[in-house]
Scaffold this motif. Sequence first.
Motif, short mmCIF file in Angstrom:
data_model
loop_
_atom_site.label_atom_id
_atom_site.label_comp_id
_atom_site.label_asym_id
_atom_site.label_seq_id
_atom_site.Cartn_x
_atom_site.Cartn_y
_atom_site.Cartn_z
N GLU A 1 0.83 -1.21 0.00
CA GLU A 1 0.00 0.00 0.00
C GLU A 1 0.86 1.26 0.00
O GLU A 1 0.57 2.22 -0.72
N LEU A 2 1.94 1.28 0.81
CA LEU A 2 2.84 2.44 0.84
C LEU A 2 3.53 2.65 -0.50
O LEU A 2 3.65 3.78 -0.98
N MET A 3 3.97 1.56 -1.10
CA MET A 3 4.65 1.67 -2.40
C MET A 3 3.70 2.20 -3.47
O MET A 3 4.08 3.03 -4.30
N GLU A 4 2.44 1.76 -3.44
CA GLU A 4 1.46 2.23 -4.41
C GLU A 4 1.22 3.73 -4.24
O GLU A 4 1.06 4.46 -5.23
N LYS A 5 1.21 4.22 -2.99
CA LYS A 5 1.05 5.66 -2.75
C LYS A 5 2.22 6.45 -3.32
O LYS A 5 2.08 7.61 -3.69
N GLU A 6 3.40 5.80 -3.38
CA GLU A 6 4.60 6.44 -3.93
C GLU A 6 4.71 6.23 -5.44
O GLU A 6 5.69 6.64 -6.05
#
Length: 134
Positions: A54-59
């Motif tokens: 989820e964090l990587m997708e936000k980035e």
Amino acid sequence: MATKVTIQVEKGKQDKNFSCFMVENLPDFSLAGFGNSAKQAIEDMYVAQKEIKELMEKEGKQMPDLEFTFRFDIGSFFDYYSYLNMSGVAKKAGINASLMRQYAMGMHEPSQKRKQQILDCLHQISKELQTAVI
């Protein structure tokens, strides 16, 4: 195609102290998990995987699909596969049951030759179970 990743699962020196971690070094992330059992540590690692994704997708990044292979030490193996009788496996492998319990508790570290002896025994048990008919 999924990226193959080895997850090392280990029992700590104290009771109810298990961890797992990704052996390979991949860019942008690593995975680890902790818990009171091998199963809880693995479940915690899956939670971490979801959170990192989820964090990587936000980035604007994408986490690769992963295919896990789990590698256990003796203590975490018998905790995860608790339905296996440690004394019975020790006897079949030709190892003193008390020594096997010491390996599982982390009191002694088995040699590479002894680890292979245990693994060979587990593979033999697997073959025997595959031929069972009920």
